[in-house]
Scaffold this active site. Structure first.
Site: not given
Ligand code: 2HA
Ligand code: ZN
Length: 283
Positions: A127, A150, A152, A180, A221
């Site tokens: 990414e 990033h 999940h 908050e 995602h």
């Molecule tokens: O690297 O989360 O979006 C693994 C991920 C890709």
């Molecule tokens: Zn991801």
């Protein structure tokens, strides 16, 4: 080897004492334990200071160079601590040198020089386009921005299936789930449609959103957050994710019977000196 060079080499400090590495180990471990980064899920890029890095590694020694599919000219010469492609957050703590890397964006603006890490021959996160384009976007509005993260996050991800997925609708629901939230992310959260991960297209869409938002939700995602420190960025994601979790419970408990009112939000904004995104809330 001359005596002088030998002395310079031994003068380097132990990289494990480099504060950003310690922070990266701590945050990836927390993200894993929270269940937001299964398998190789998630990636983090941390812009670090050249003078700091040079206390720990010889920045004239490039281990290898790897290409980037986009133009990173705004970042040339900058140093980043970056999670590795295909690497598991679960394993960062036990083997930081294999799961993390320190990179410098090369002179050609289309590649990165590896200076430390990815010891099994690995690469930076897939990414990288979304991260580097987001750094460029955030630095333009906040020169102090250092981190793009990033993960999940479970409940935020779930909401992109069950909730209306406009930025306004999701922002309003998150604000409503925890007092908050409006204070922590008054600009709201930008929701993107499903896009191919790792692509320049998702990178460009994320970076465009990052001009106005520090939180970007990728439908089906996960979430992106940006901030000045690891703590601040993690805290931002954590706050939005907590609100999404509360939303999940509220739905499971049969829905809202009472709520934070617009008057409450106005009082909150005034008390904390924040301006809610006017596209999402009229003061
Ligand atoms: O690297 O989360 O979006 C693994 C991920 C890709
Ligand atoms: Zn991801």
């Amino acid at each position: 080897m001359s005596k002088k060079i030998q002395l310079e080499e031994t003068a380097l400090e132990n990289i494990m004492q480099f504060r950003p590495i310690q922070e990266m180990i701590e945050v990836t471990s927390n993200l894993y334990r929270l269940g937001w980064d299964e398998r190789n899920g998630g990636n983090i890029t941390y812009l670090v200071d050249e003078a700091e890095v040079q206390k720990y590694i010889d920045t004239t020694k490039v281990i290898r160079n790897s290409p980037m599919s986009f133009d990173g000219k705004e970042l040339v010469g900058k140093y980043f601590l970056v999670t590795g492609s295909g690497k598991y957050f679960k394993n960062v703590q036990s083997d930081p040198e294999n799961n993390l890397g320190i990179l410098r964006v090369a002179e050609d603006a289309h590649s990165v020089d590896l200076l430390w890490g990815y010891s099994d021959g690995g690469l930076p996160t897939s990414e990288l386009p979304a991260h580097f384009m987001s750094h460029i976007a955030r630095l333009a509005v906040d020169p102090e921005n250092r981190v793009v993260m990033h993960c999940h996050a479970t409940h935020l991800l779930a909401m992109t299936f069950s909730h209306e997925i406009t930025s306004k609708a999701i922002t309003r629901t998150l604000w409503e789930m925890c007092t908050e939230c409006l204070v922590v992310f008054p600009e709201g959260i930008k929701v993107l449609p499903w896009l191919v991960p790792g692509s320049n297209e998702i990178g460009e869409a994320t970076a465009k959103a990052m001009k106005d938002f520090r939180l970007v939700l990728w439908s089906f995602h996960g979430v992106y957050g940006a901030g000045r420190t690891i703590d601040e960025t993690f805290g931002l994601i954590e706050t939005a994710e907590k609100a999404a979790e509360v939303y999940t419970y509220v739905q499971a408990q049969g829905g809202m019977k009472q709520m934070i009112t617009d008057e409450n939000f106005k009082a909150l904004a005034k008390q904390f000196g924040v301006t809610p995104n006017k596209d999402f809330f009229e003061m």
